[in-house]
Scaffold this active site. Structure first.
Site, PDB file in Angstrom:
ATOM      1  N   CYS A  71      17.552 -85.960   9.615  1.00 30.52           N
ATOM      2  CA  CYS A  71      16.602 -86.587  10.556  1.00 30.52           C
ATOM      3  C   CYS A  71      16.071 -85.556  11.548  1.00 30.52           C
ATOM      4  O   CYS A  71      16.804 -85.117  12.445  1.00 30.52           O
ATOM      5  CB  CYS A  71      17.299 -87.740  11.276  1.00 30.52           C
ATOM      6  SG  CYS A  71      16.351 -88.446  12.635  1.00 30.52           S
ATOM      7  N   CYS A  74      16.143 -86.534  15.265  1.00 29.85           N
ATOM      8  CA  CYS A  74      17.517 -86.504  15.781  1.00 29.85           C
ATOM      9  C   CYS A  74      17.851 -85.113  16.313  1.00 29.85           C
ATOM     10  O   CYS A  74      18.489 -84.963  17.357  1.00 29.85           O
ATOM     11  CB  CYS A  74      18.506 -86.878  14.678  1.00 29.85           C
ATOM     12  SG  CYS A  74      18.316 -88.546  14.016  1.00 29.85           S
TER      13      CYS A  74
END
Length: 310
Positions: A71, A74
């Site tokens: 991700c 993230c």
């Protein structure tokens, strides 16, 4: 974040009872129990160690960062969270949860998209925000969280025990091409990073780290500068435009909407004539690699792809 002016803010829809094996949290107004020093204000948490985090939240608010290795947002948000928590010097603790490695926690927090940030106050979940948000917003939300915690009797703090902190392992130096790729990524030069990883794979086709890095940096390169709303509008206007659909799928995956990304590519695959499907299948397989072959969402999508092929 929900209304911080009431204890009702702690009664969310998330049920953590199955993860609990410690005593109930302190009631509002009750003096918090003393928490032992921790090795770090930022800790990795698993399905197995989560009960200790619930107990710690009786003394100090715990921020939960739900993330995954693939991700991109993230990786943008996590350093911001770590920096702000560290500056607060023990008034908050950050617990990082890899949703791929800890499916029980991902399910308990209903992590449908990541990054997802929640808090625990007295063992009760408090939703904070989703997505990579600016540092100023993180600071504002954490200030509100501390106010909410105080209103519910969670006013303690923790200290870092230098003796308990694990020694940092000495990492071996990166291979030259991997080091070049990392340097390029830090500089935002994704084409140079792609080139370095491609050279590494040419030298060693079994270099799994280079293959994974190449997939991640290609995704970062593709989504750089894309506007989500404009991309969605273009895709809606041209349902069989391969590049338009690819753009939205990339943005969805980068934002943690894995099933949306897979579903879009599978739908495109189903609509195209067989002679035009090869690039779509290749892109879908590339996205599978980014998420991980063992991920249940990948397994489901592979089954759907097989049904379309046969």
């Amino acid at each position: 974040m929900t209304d911080s002016g009431s204890g009702a803010a702690l009664r969310g829809a998330v049920d953590l009872s199955s993860l609990r094996n410690r005593p109930a949290p302190a009631a509002p107004g009750e003096a918090p129990t003393a928490a032992p020093p921790v090795a770090s204000l930022v800790m990795d948490v698993t399905d197995e160690t989560f009960p200790q985090v619930l107990e710690l939240s009786r003394t100090v608010p715990v921020v939960i960062d739900l993330w995954a290795e693939w991700c991109g947002p993230c990786k943008q948000l996590s350093p911001v969270l770590e920096r702000v928590v560290t500056e607060l010097a023990g008034r908050l603790v950050l617990a990082k949860v890899d949703v791929d490695a800890n499916p029980q926690l991902a399910q308990a927090f209903r992590a449908q998209s990541i990054p997802m940030v929640v808090a625990l106050v007295g063992g009760q979940p408090v939703p904070l925000f989703n997505g990579a948000v600016p540092e100023a917003q993180v600071r504002e939300v954490f200030a509100q969280l501390l106010q909410l915690a105080a209103q519910n009797g969670v006013t303690g703090s923790v200290a870092v025990d230098a003796d308990a902190a694990p020694e940092e392992p000495v990492e071996p130096p990166l291979p030259p091409l991997h080091a070049e790729a990392f340097e390029a990524i830090e500089a935002g030069d994704y084409p140079r990073a792609i080139s370095a990883y491609e050279k590494a794979l040419a030298e060693n086709p079994r270099d799994a780290e280079a293959r994974a890095g190449l997939g991640q940096v290609r995704l970062l390169d593709r989504v750089q500068g894309l506007d989500l709303q404009a991309a969605r509008a273009a895709a809606a206007a041209a349902p069989t435009d391969v590049q338009a659909q690819f753009a939205v799928a990339d943005l969805d995956l980068a934002g943690g909407h894995v099933e949306d990304a897979f579903g879009r590519i599978l739908e495109l695959f189903a609509q195209l004539p067989s002679e035009e499907r090869a690039p779509v299948r290749e892109r879908l397989l590339e996205l599978f690699t980014l998420v991980g072959d063992a991920d249940p969402r990948v397994l489901r999508a592979r089954g759907q792809l097989a049904s379309l092929l046969f």
